[in-house]
Design a protein around this motif. Structure first.
Motif, PDB file in Angstrom:
ATOM      1  N   MET A 283      45.967 113.814-109.479  1.00  0.00           N
ATOM      2  CA  MET A 283      46.913 113.055-110.292  1.00  0.00           C
ATOM      3  C   MET A 283      46.210 112.517-111.532  1.00  0.00           C
ATOM      4  N   SER A 284      46.982 112.094-112.491  1.00  0.00           N
ATOM      5  CA  SER A 284      46.419 111.496-113.698  1.00  0.00           C
ATOM      6  C   SER A 284      47.103 110.162-113.932  1.00  0.00           C
ATOM      7  N   ALA A 285      46.336 109.113-113.857  1.00  0.00           N
ATOM      8  CA  ALA A 285      46.902 107.775-114.042  1.00  0.00           C
ATOM      9  C   ALA A 285      45.874 106.897-114.729  1.00  0.00           C
ATOM     10  N   GLN A 286      46.361 105.863-115.346  1.00  0.00           N
ATOM     11  CA  GLN A 286      45.501 104.993-116.148  1.00  0.00           C
ATOM     12  C   GLN A 286      44.556 104.187-115.267  1.00  0.00           C
ATOM     13  N   GLY A 287      43.305 104.079-115.708  1.00  0.00           N
ATOM     14  CA  GLY A 287      42.343 103.272-114.992  1.00  0.00           C
ATOM     15  C   GLY A 287      42.420 101.813-115.421  1.00  0.00           C
ATOM     16  N   MET A 288      41.640 100.969-114.769  1.00  0.00           N
ATOM     17  CA  MET A 288      41.639  99.542-115.058  1.00  0.00           C
ATOM     18  C   MET A 288      40.663  99.227-116.192  1.00  0.00           C
ATOM     19  N   ASP A 289      40.899  98.127-116.858  1.00  0.00           N
ATOM     20  CA  ASP A 289      40.053  97.681-117.964  1.00  0.00           C
ATOM     21  C   ASP A 289      38.680  97.293-117.410  1.00  0.00           C
ATOM     22  N   PRO A 290      37.612  98.023-117.746  1.00  0.00           N
ATOM     23  CA  PRO A 290      36.302  97.741-117.154  1.00  0.00           C
ATOM     24  C   PRO A 290      35.733  96.381-117.545  1.00  0.00           C
ATOM     25  N   GLU A 291      36.119  95.880-118.706  1.00  0.00           N
ATOM     26  CA  GLU A 291      35.607  94.569-119.120  1.00  0.00           C
ATOM     27  C   GLU A 291      36.248  93.453-118.304  1.00  0.00           C
ATOM     28  N   LYS A 292      37.558  93.529-118.131  1.00  0.00           N
ATOM     29  CA  LYS A 292      38.253  92.497-117.368  1.00  0.00           C
ATOM     30  C   LYS A 292      37.868  92.515-115.888  1.00  0.00           C
TER      31      LYS A 292
ATOM     32  N   HIS B 197      37.365 100.341-106.131  1.00  0.00           N
ATOM     33  CA  HIS B 197      38.230  99.459-106.907  1.00  0.00           C
ATOM     34  C   HIS B 197      37.754  99.377-108.364  1.00  0.00           C
ATOM     35  N   CYS B 198      38.624  98.796-109.196  1.00  0.00           N
ATOM     36  CA  CYS B 198      38.273  98.461-110.583  1.00  0.00           C
ATOM     37  C   CYS B 198      38.016  99.690-111.442  1.00  0.00           C
ATOM     38  N   SER B 199      38.579 100.819-111.066  1.00  0.00           N
ATOM     39  CA  SER B 199      38.336 102.048-111.807  1.00  0.00           C
ATOM     40  C   SER B 199      39.642 102.824-111.949  1.00  0.00           C
ATOM     41  N   THR B 200      39.720 103.981-111.317  1.00  0.00           N
ATOM     42  CA  THR B 200      40.909 104.833-111.386  1.00  0.00           C
ATOM     43  C   THR B 200      41.516 104.986-109.995  1.00  0.00           C
ATOM     44  N   PRO B 201      42.782 105.409-109.920  1.00  0.00           N
ATOM     45  CA  PRO B 201      43.378 105.654-108.595  1.00  0.00           C
ATOM     46  C   PRO B 201      42.589 106.665-107.773  1.00  0.00           C
ATOM     47  N   GLU B 202      42.050 107.694-108.420  1.00  0.00           N
ATOM     48  CA  GLU B 202      41.307 108.721-107.696  1.00  0.00           C
ATOM     49  C   GLU B 202      40.068 108.152-107.002  1.00  0.00           C
ATOM     50  N   ALA B 203      39.489 107.090-107.567  1.00  0.00           N
ATOM     51  CA  ALA B 203      38.292 106.497-106.969  1.00  0.00           C
ATOM     52  C   ALA B 203      38.572 105.926-105.587  1.00  0.00           C
ATOM     53  N   MET B 204      39.843 105.629-105.296  1.00  0.00           N
ATOM     54  CA  MET B 204      40.208 105.079-103.987  1.00  0.00           C
ATOM     55  C   MET B 204      40.292 106.158-102.904  1.00  0.00           C
TER      56      MET B 204
ATOM     57  N   ILE C  77      45.706  96.119-113.941  1.00  0.00           N
ATOM     58  CA  ILE C  77      46.478  96.646-112.811  1.00  0.00           C
ATOM     59  C   ILE C  77      46.051  98.083-112.519  1.00  0.00           C
ATOM     60  N   LEU C  78      45.753  98.375-111.262  1.00  0.00           N
ATOM     61  CA  LEU C  78      45.513  99.744-110.826  1.00  0.00           C
ATOM     62  C   LEU C  78      46.880 100.403-110.678  1.00  0.00           C
ATOM     63  N   SER C  79      47.126 101.451-111.445  1.00  0.00           N
ATOM     64  CA  SER C  79      48.478 102.010-111.557  1.00  0.00           C
ATOM     65  C   SER C  79      48.957 102.723-110.302  1.00  0.00           C
ATOM     66  N   ALA C  80      48.040 103.104-109.416  1.00  0.00           N
ATOM     67  CA  ALA C  80      48.434 103.776-108.177  1.00  0.00           C
ATOM     68  C   ALA C  80      47.271 103.722-107.191  1.00  0.00           C
ATOM     69  N   PHE C  81      47.588 103.931-105.910  1.00  0.00           N
ATOM     70  CA  PHE C  81      46.540 104.039-104.908  1.00  0.00           C
ATOM     71  C   PHE C  81      47.008 105.004-103.811  1.00  0.00           C
ATOM     72  N   PRO C  82      46.072 105.652-103.110  1.00  0.00           N
ATOM     73  CA  PRO C  82      46.455 106.567-102.037  1.00  0.00           C
ATOM     74  C   PRO C  82      47.070 105.784-100.877  1.00  0.00           C
ATOM     75  N   SER C  83      48.209 106.234-100.396  1.00  0.00           N
ATOM     76  CA  SER C  83      48.858 105.530 -99.288  1.00  0.00           C
ATOM     77  C   SER C  83      47.987 105.540 -98.032  1.00  0.00           C
ATOM     78  N   ALA C  84      47.061 106.488 -97.947  1.00  0.00           N
ATOM     79  CA  ALA C  84      46.141 106.538 -96.806  1.00  0.00           C
ATOM     80  C   ALA C  84      45.308 105.271 -96.686  1.00  0.00           C
ATOM     81  N   ARG C  85      45.081 104.585 -97.800  1.00  0.00           N
ATOM     82  CA  ARG C  85      44.253 103.378 -97.750  1.00  0.00           C
ATOM     83  C   ARG C  85      44.960 102.235 -97.008  1.00  0.00           C
TER      84      ARG C  85
END
Length: 278
Positions: free
Chosen positions: A1-10, A58-65, A167-175
């Motif tokens: 999937m392609s989704a926006q990651g979180m702001d690394p500074e915040k 956390h604090c990155s992209t949905p794929e990282a989860m 905001i993390l725009s998505a996460f795997p439901s498996a989590r």
């Protein structure tokens, strides 16, 4: 999937303050240290050394989860706790899933955790559909039907803060399986928690059931001291919301009292169910 990651500074981890005593801050599921920054600043102002790490995935992209599970989160929390070993006392404060990880630390390392603050603990996720999904989790129905859960916001009542929230725009439901595993492990281990504990819930929480906080209080039968507060103002992300200043005052005061005296095994807060004014 392609989704926006979180702001690394915040969402960056942070470390604040100096002092003989320390506090480890653990953020929530799909959240970040940003959630806890106001509480960290308040505790540092009271003379605590504060550390707020990022949990794996956390604090990155949905794929990282995709590549993490509850064991990774538990391991990161333990590593952060051990990194504070040179301090006289170490307290742990966790938000939502972070509260579950804090409880695990108190059970697994009782000699290292001198007090807990459990903020909006994710003992029960809110809503009948979440209850049903947990009951059916062994069939992994959600993962087959809806492999990704999409998010457009977070549970904050303050519109100004909400507009700034990473905001993390998505996460795997498996989590969610990992969340449920943590819930079960914590409830089973609850009678073994011995350190003084503060439990804080938001009455208007839309993510977790505030009744779960009272369930924790009843289950903390071996804790040397228990205090319960129920905040009328704000939603789930309490430290960043309208109830944040009151929460910081309550948590800071609770830890201050523990720092000033040793709490005996028989001590018990005489009014553990008195709600704080909102």
């Amino acid at each position: 999937m392609s989704a926006q990651g979180m702001d690394p500074e915040k969402t960056a981890p942070f470390e604040l303050g100096r002092g003989e005593d320390a506090c480890l801050l653990l953020h929530g599921f799909t959240g970040s240290p940003w959630e806890l920054r106001p509480l960290g600043e308040a505790l540092a102002a009271r003379g605590l050394h504060v550390r707020a790490p990022q949990l794996p995935g956390h604090c990155s992209t949905p794929e990282a989860m995709l590549g993490v599970c509850h064991r990774d989160w538990e391991g990161a929390a333990l590593h952060a706790l051990l990194s504070l070993r040179d301090h006289r006392r170490v307290f742990v404060a966790g938000l939502s899933m972070g509260a579950l990880l804090a409880l695990k630390l108190a059970v697994d390392c009782p000699e290292r955790v001198h007090g807990l603050a459990l903020i909006a603990p994710a003992v029960r996720l809110k809503g009948p559909h979440m209850w049903l999904l947990k009951r059916l989790r062994h069939h992994r129905l959600l993962e087959r039907v809806k492999p990704w859960v999409y998010k457009t916001g977070t549970d904050l009542s303050d519109p100004t803060v909400l507009a700034q929230a990473p905001i993390l725009s998505a996460f795997p439901s498996a989590r969610l399986q990992d969340m449920w595993t943590l819930q079960d492990a914590v409830m089973e281990a609850l009678p073994h928690v011995r350190c003084p504990t503060l439990v804080a819930v938001a009455e208007q929480d839309h993510v977790v059931d505030p009744a779960g906080g009272r369930l924790l209080v009843r289950g903390l039968t071996s804790a040397s001291q228990v205090r319960f507060i129920s905040l009328k103002d704000g939603f789930h992300i309490i430290p960043r919301d309208k109830g944040g200043p009151l929460l910081s005052s309550e948590v800071g005061g609770f830890f201050d009292r523990l720092r000033e005296r040793d709490v005996g095994a028989g001590d018990w807060d005489p009014t553990p169910l008195c709600p704080a004014a909102g």
